[in-house]
Scaffold this motif. Sequence first.
Motif: not given
Length: 215
Positions: A128-133, A152-159
């Motif tokens: 997910v990118t940073s604020n504001p958009e 520094g950006l929020i990220h994830f992985q899902f099986n």
Amino acid sequence: MATKFFLLAFLALAASRALASDPGQLQDFCVADRTSQVFVNGFACKDPKNVVVEDFLFSGLHMAGNMGNKQGSAVSAVNVAHIPGLNTLGISLARVDYAPYGQNPPHIHPRASEILTVLEGSLYVGFVTSNPETKLFSKVLNKGDVFVFPQGLIHFQFNTGDKEAIAIAALSSKNPGVITIANAVFGSMPSISDDILAKAFQVDKKIVDHVQAQF
């Protein structure tokens, strides 16, 4: 006169960029001396005369981590804490194992970008990118696919599959750090006030109390 001004401005800009960049290596290596009492930004260097080949070696990444937890994943990190020879080199890596439908939950690396390669299985990944958009960039990856998560950006992985998945992550820091969002927000010690969290998430305090109790 104008030409001279622009030349001086260019030289000043070049100098400022040079001063702002990381310094280059001044020796072949700087193996971390984890016994040193000298406090620096990282680790002090071991005397080169005492460096051994094992300072550059780690064994065991062929073994899967323990995925028997609530998230159904295991991260086996290999950073400067595991290989002293990584000190000052600006790189590290990790093996990530995912149980069927397991995940590496939303998190950030405050000091590194990450490049992830899927070795087995399929993963739904994103950041997910940073604020504001704020915008979600996501993709389903299959064996052999590579994806990048900016620093520094929020990220994830899902099986996404019913079989175990494996990935290797390379990171641009000897010690990238990790902040798991849910743990940091709801599991800090001492805990963040439920008044603050209730207002931040726009939910009742009882819901916040319930979530905090899980951590």
